[in-house]
Design an enzyme around this catalytic site. Structure first.
Site, PDB file in Angstrom:
ATOM      1  CG  ASP A  83       3.443   0.081 -44.934  1.00  0.00           C
ATOM      2  OD1 ASP A  83       3.611  -1.079 -44.508  1.00  0.00           O
ATOM      3  OD2 ASP A  83       3.475   0.367 -46.139  1.00  0.00           O
ATOM      4  CB  CYS A 124      -0.905  -2.660 -41.343  1.00  0.00           C
ATOM      5  SG  CYS A 124      -0.041  -1.181 -41.938  1.00  0.00           S
ATOM      6  CG  ASP A 125       0.070  -0.747 -46.189  1.00  0.00           C
ATOM      7  OD1 ASP A 125      -0.792  -0.416 -45.365  1.00  0.00           O
ATOM      8  OD2 ASP A 125       0.563   0.053 -46.999  1.00  0.00           O
ATOM      9  CE  LYS A 126       4.840  -3.826 -47.360  1.00  0.00           C
ATOM     10  NZ  LYS A 126       4.202  -2.534 -47.069  1.00  0.00           N
ATOM     11  CB  CYS A 196      -3.933   4.609 -43.847  1.00  0.00           C
ATOM     12  SG  CYS A 196      -2.321   4.508 -43.077  1.00  0.00           S
ATOM     13  CB  SER A 472       2.274   5.232 -49.370  1.00  0.00           C
ATOM     14  OG  SER A 472       0.982   5.269 -48.783  1.00  0.00           O
TER      15      SER A 472
END
Length: 559
Positions: A83, A124-126, A196, A472
């Site tokens: 991201d 990560c996010d996805k 993150c 986010s």
């Protein structure tokens, strides 16, 4: 009873047996290996982002454990969206489409090779939602290893992490800090690999994987690069072999009850607003008959907020992990969860939680004495969002539960950010960021940067943001996200004009345009058709295939 034949075992003398045998013998497999389960180690390692830089090491631990347990590990690589790196091009339009690209990436390699099971390394996010979607679609024995969060460090007299950097861009644009200060913060914000810090989308989805029963109990959140993570990776290698032996598949785990558990956990911990679209997508790919949006609405009346992890409060993600993490939260929520559901341990959720230490109630509060009486996430509706919109209530200032203001409309995030810098966004305004959804982008625009800039400029408590773009999990402020239908689908968001009054009532869970319904419908009827996109390649294909946000923005029509 004879053990079922593995689908990776081909009939001797056939073409596919002969050519695969030649290939794999040349790779070093032994004669005995051909009769063992073939396990895909799905690795999204990449040198583009710190989120993924440690995954090769985790993959090796899993591979060694699979081999020791009697299997044959076969590592496959996928696209690795970040991201904060992949978002640089086309205002982040590649991010959401890359989720679904990853799902198809896994399908092609695992189904094409007819492998027997999967261990999916989430970062990560996805990646986590994509891996849950792939597990549900393929329905071969699978489990997810959540590969952990990064740490921040001291910068001068205060702790700084990526959330602080993110917000401080707005402070710099508003001339509240110098470029030198911002630069110094970037030098200290990330110490070590992983996703993150904070309860942003990555850590939220890591928790959702565990809450669904698709990750080992205690795996989320976890520090990246730690001995503890390596321990979970080794246990995952053993667990996948047991899942193959038992023929326990994702659709036996990701049931309606499991999704309900995940939704209630998300609401209780104040997870990212993005978990809703991802859970919808995972349910659709699993062909699970559950209305995720409705489950969020129901959970808001049942589940208060039991944690206050940044950006929802003062606790850091490492505090949440040490206090018991997702398993600790589910322990506190046990009375409102279905603990009879199966998990990738082969045991029920109740069995898994029974062996866990009691959570630290200074960080993970009991239901009877929550951190806040309100839910962490809510779905709101109204004539602006008839199909719903999502609010991370835990990140909205407690003083703001009703907000009325005139609309300022932007269809480009950069224009909105420039308006902050030029002092053109007044307190009391409602900023509408539209045509940024999956079809409008095409590929959802990463509208989170505007929200972070707004907060950094000191306007987070005084300006509301309503958008169909992607936010986010780090965002805080009066943010109404995932407005459904999106503007590009002809949703009411597209009919809002500058100066229109928008009323947001978080207590009543409503968002409305102060306009007679007949006049609103007349405006909607006059909306122009969505113009052809100038994009080529993957983004153009994505626009043709993507379904509405209310359907998880999956690709293609589903029954």
């Amino acid at each position: 009873m004879n053990k079922p034949k593995l689908r990776s075992q081909f009939t001797p003398g056939t073409t596919r047996w002969a050519v695969r045998r030649a290939q794999w013998l040349a790779m070093g497999l032994s004669e005995e290996d051909f009769d063992k389960p073939k396990i895909a180690i799905v690795n999204s390692s990449s040198k583009l982002s710190v989120c993924y830089q440690h995954l090769d090491g985790v993959s090796q631990v899993v591979q060694d454990a699979v081999r020791a347990a009697g299997g044959v590990p076969l590592e496959i690589r996928t696209v690795a969206p970040s991201d904060f790196v992949t978002s640089a091009g086309k205002q982040g339009r590649y991010l959401m489409p890359t989720r679904d690209l990853l799902v198809n990436d896994v399908e092609v390699q695992v189904e094409g090779a007819e492998l027997d099971g999967m261990v999916l390394l989430a970062s990560c996010d996805k990646t986590t939602p994509a891996q849950l979607m792939a597990a549900g679609r393929l329905n071969v024995p699978s489990l997810i290893v959540t590969c952990g969060f990064q740490l921040g460090s001291q910068c001068g007299d205060h702790h700084v992490d990526i959330e602080e950097v993110y917000k401080s861009v707005g402070a710099y644009k508003a001339r509240m800090i110098t470029l030198e200060t911002l630069t110094d913060m970037t030098c200290h914000a990330i110490k070590g690999p992983g996703v993150c810090a904070g309860l942003a989308t990555a850590n939220s989805m890591h928790c959702m994987a565990e809450a669904l029963g698709m990750a080992l109990t205690g795996n989320a959140p976890i520090r990246a690069g730690s001995d503890e993570l390596n321990g979970y990776a080794a246990r995952a290698g053993e667990a996948i072999m047991a899942l193959v032996e038992q023929d326990l598949r994702p659709r036996q785990i990701m049931t309606a009850a499991a999704f309900r558990n995940a939704v209630r956990t998300a609401v209780a911990i104040g997870a990212s607003v993005n978990v809703m679209r991802h859970l919808i997508a995972a349910a659709i790919e699993s062909e699970c008959d559950v209305d995720i949006i409705r489950e969020f609405e129901l959970a808001a009346d049942i589940v208060p907020q039991i944690t206050q992890v940044r950006p929802n409060g003062p606790d850091r993600i490492e505090d949440f992990a040490a206090a018991g993490g997702c398993a600790g939260a589910m322990t506190q929520l046990a009375s409102v969860l279905d603990t009879s559901v199966l998990t990738v341990t082969g045991k029920t959720l109740a069995d898994n939680l029974a062996g866990r230490p009691a959570p630290d109630e200074r960080v993970i509060a009991p239901l009877a004495q929550p951190m806040r009486a309100e839910p962490g996430l809510v779905v709101i509706r109204g004539n602006v969002a008839p199909d719903g919109a999502v609010v991370k209530l835990s990140a909205v200032p407690a003083s703001v539960r009703r907000f009325i203001g005139p609309a300022i409309v932007f269809e480009n995030e950069n224009d909105a950010i420039n308006a902050i810098e030029q002092g053109k966004i007044a307190r009391g305004s409602v900023v509408v960021l539209r045509m940024l959804g999956p079809k409008g982008g095409p590929g959802t625009v990463f509208a989170a940067s505007f929200m972070a800039a707004l907060v950094g400029a000191g306007l987070g408590e005084y300006v509301a943001v309503v958008t169909d773009g992607e936010l986010s999990g780090l965002n805080s402020g009066i943010t109404i996200g995932q407005v459904m239908p999106e503007a590009a689908e002809g949703g009411p968001l597209a009919a809002i004009e500058a100066g229109d009054t928008i009323v947001i009532d978080l207590n009543r869970k409503t968002i409305d345009l102060e306009l007679p319904q007949a006049q609103l419908e007349e405006r909607i009827a006059r909306l122009p058709a969505l113009p052809p996109t100038h994009e080529k390649g993957w983004l153009a294909m994505y626009r043709q295939l993507v379904q509405p946000l209310s359907k998880g923005a999956v690709l293609g029509e589903r029954g």
